[in-house]
Motif scaffolding. Sequence first.
Motif, PDB file in Angstrom:
ATOM      1  N   ILE A 187      -3.014 -32.954  -7.609  1.00 14.08           N
ATOM      2  CA  ILE A 187      -3.631 -34.279  -7.399  1.00 14.08           C
ATOM      3  C   ILE A 187      -3.055 -35.288  -8.395  1.00 14.08           C
ATOM      4  CG2 ILE A 187      -5.799 -35.588  -7.575  1.00 14.08           C
ATOM      5  CD1 ILE A 187      -7.176 -33.049  -6.425  1.00 14.08           C
ATOM      6  N   ASN A 188      -2.899 -34.858  -9.651  1.00 17.09           N
ATOM      7  CA  ASN A 188      -2.348 -35.758 -10.670  1.00 17.09           C
ATOM      8  C   ASN A 188      -0.977 -36.293 -10.252  1.00 17.09           C
ATOM      9  OD1 ASN A 188      -4.616 -35.162 -12.099  1.00 17.09           O
ATOM     10  ND2 ASN A 188      -3.598 -33.857 -13.623  1.00 17.09           N
ATOM     11  N   ARG A 189      -0.171 -35.432  -9.628  1.00 11.71           N
ATOM     12  CA  ARG A 189       1.176 -35.868  -9.255  1.00 11.71           C
ATOM     13  C   ARG A 189       1.204 -36.695  -7.962  1.00 11.71           C
ATOM     14  NH1 ARG A 189       3.667 -31.711  -7.828  1.00 11.71           N
ATOM     15  NH2 ARG A 189       2.131 -30.127  -8.338  1.00 11.71           N
ATOM     16  N   TRP A 190       0.285 -36.398  -7.019  1.00 17.14           N
ATOM     17  CA  TRP A 190       0.349 -37.076  -5.718  1.00 17.14           C
ATOM     18  C   TRP A 190      -0.517 -38.335  -5.628  1.00 17.14           C
ATOM     19  CZ3 TRP A 190       4.081 -36.141  -2.313  1.00 17.14           C
ATOM     20  CH2 TRP A 190       4.791 -34.944  -2.458  1.00 17.14           C
ATOM     21  N   TRP A 191      -1.464 -38.540  -6.538  1.00 21.91           N
ATOM     22  CA  TRP A 191      -2.407 -39.652  -6.414  1.00 21.91           C
ATOM     23  C   TRP A 191      -1.720 -41.011  -6.295  1.00 21.91           C
ATOM     24  CZ3 TRP A 191      -6.965 -40.828  -4.802  1.00 21.91           C
ATOM     25  CH2 TRP A 191      -7.562 -42.035  -5.188  1.00 21.91           C
ATOM     26  N   TRP A 192      -0.878 -41.336  -7.301  1.00 25.22           N
ATOM     27  CA  TRP A 192      -0.269 -42.677  -7.275  1.00 25.22           C
ATOM     28  C   TRP A 192       0.733 -42.850  -6.131  1.00 25.22           C
ATOM     29  CZ3 TRP A 192      -2.943 -46.267  -9.432  1.00 25.22           C
ATOM     30  CH2 TRP A 192      -3.711 -45.989 -10.585  1.00 25.22           C
ATOM     31  N   PRO A 193       1.621 -41.866  -5.892  1.00 26.55           N
ATOM     32  CA  PRO A 193       2.520 -42.024  -4.734  1.00 26.55           C
ATOM     33  C   PRO A 193       1.753 -42.232  -3.413  1.00 26.55           C
ATOM     34  CG  PRO A 193       3.310 -40.263  -6.147  1.00 26.55           C
ATOM     35  CD  PRO A 193       1.963 -40.669  -6.685  1.00 26.55           C
ATOM     36  N   THR A 194       0.565 -41.577  -3.286  1.00 27.67           N
ATOM     37  CA  THR A 194      -0.223 -41.761  -2.060  1.00 27.67           C
ATOM     38  C   THR A 194      -0.748 -43.196  -1.967  1.00 27.67           C
ATOM     39  OG1 THR A 194      -0.912 -39.447  -2.179  1.00 27.67           O
ATOM     40  CG2 THR A 194      -2.157 -40.868  -0.702  1.00 27.67           C
ATOM     41  N   LEU A 195      -1.251 -43.730  -3.085  1.00 30.82           N
ATOM     42  CA  LEU A 195      -1.764 -45.114  -3.057  1.00 30.82           C
ATOM     43  C   LEU A 195      -0.648 -46.112  -2.726  1.00 30.82           C
ATOM     44  CD1 LEU A 195      -4.265 -45.246  -6.054  1.00 30.82           C
ATOM     45  CD2 LEU A 195      -4.725 -44.817  -3.634  1.00 30.82           C
ATOM     46  N   MET A 196       0.586 -45.779  -3.150  1.00 32.70           N
ATOM     47  CA  MET A 196       1.726 -46.669  -2.868  1.00 32.70           C
ATOM     48  C   MET A 196       2.097 -46.668  -1.386  1.00 32.70           C
ATOM     49  SD  MET A 196       4.216 -45.806  -6.072  1.00 32.70           S
ATOM     50  CE  MET A 196       3.565 -45.752  -7.749  1.00 32.70           C
TER      51      MET A 196
END
Lengths: 326, 173
Positions: A187-196
């Motif tokens: 989750i830590n790695r995918w959270w920001w790329p998902t919001l982008m």
Amino acid sequence: MTDEARLEAFEARIARGEKIEPGDWMPEQYRKQLIRMISQHAHSEIVGMLPEGAWITRAPTLRRKLVLLAKVQDEAGHGQYLYHAAETLGATREQMLDDLLSSRAKYSSVFNYPTLSWADIGVIGWLVDGAAIINQTMLAKSSYGPYSRAMLRICAEETFHKKQGQEMVILLSQGTPKQRAMVQNAINRWWWPTLMMFGPHDSESKNSAELMRWGVKTRSNDELRQVFVNQLIPDLHALGLSVPDPQLRFDEETGNWLIGPIDWDEFWRVVKGNGPCNAERLEARRQAHEDGRWVREALAAYAEKQKTEGPQGPQRPQGPCEFARP
Amino acid sequence: MPDTQWPRFEVFLIEDERKPAEHVGSVHAPDPEMALLNARDVFVRRPHCEGLWVAASGHVLFRTAEELARDPVSQNGHPGEERRYLVFGKPNHREPLALAACLSAQSPEEALAQALKESSAIESVLWAVVSEAELTRSDRNDRVSFFEPAATKNYKLHAEYPTARLMKEIRQK
């Protein structure tokens, strides 16, 4: 009719909620914007097979392997629906594939991140597919008929992608300390790329105003991003999981979960081709295209043989169609 | 050999024998038989499907209501021999482009003109016309290999994943 009158009639049709069909008059800019959007969307489905495909051989059980295979196969099919929709606007399949393989075309930057553990598969299903579904549910209302129909078909099929991912995250979050740590790390790695994935802020999005005026999009990037955050945060918290955003807070007044600033420098770096896996993804696509060359050649030779020597395959039914009752 | 994506074929799907065939999209293939196989892979990953038809895109006449208003279809087209044509109509943007009439004519244009005359009560935003002879169709022998596999793959159904119940149980704990 002058172009001005045509444009007025066209915009009136959209205002009435009618769908524009291939063959109908449309402004050149509408056609261009749609080809850009739909082909990027198609490329995203195709490249999107790669990060998850990497785990098919390492799925922990036969059932999980079947599920992942079916999901990746769906993405291939969704790419095909979308290429078809772009073709109805005059784009050719050859040109679109060439644009992708020669890195002229864009696709969702989220697929340029690596899948480092099995938990990534669950997190991609829940977060990435969940974000895609929010965007696609809006696009199903799009003013262009073939795009809207492709989206309806895709959304109906994709609900399972999101749910299988959520189920995996739930189970891992209730598992051993090692499993919990693995899913939190994903989750830590995918959270920001998902919001982008929802795209730049409304104020920075150069295409948004036009796309909304013509009913291609009906909600803005920031609006959809907020819907996603509000959906996810309570569920993640209930599972004892968190997102890597120290500024995240609940706003009593609006009922929204407010996020901290998104690192747009990173977003543009990845969009422009310098993400962790951009080169690897395109290389894998090119390799797949090359590896398929002999199949295309064999099929073309077979088609040629049928032309000169007559049908070689099974005899198909002739005469009046069964079930051809209107 | 040129590396092309091959000609396009329009795909018509019969979801259920009690329902008319509907247009679902297109695939590329070197010949009709491969088009049928590609259509199966692209459009039949889920139940239900009981039949597939494909026709080379060049043989399918598409007309929108707007095009017809601008440029009424000529009765003659390029007359050839009398053939049976299938005419598909899309009543509104929610309903599919589905089989609306079967009739004999000398060209797709004539078939469409006839359909428009006979069914002037039918509103359609989009029409498609194809000669029955141009269709390549699946038959009963294809059922096992084409359509049955999708029916047993329950893990493609979202109801297979009890996420709502799991979340509720965890929240109650």
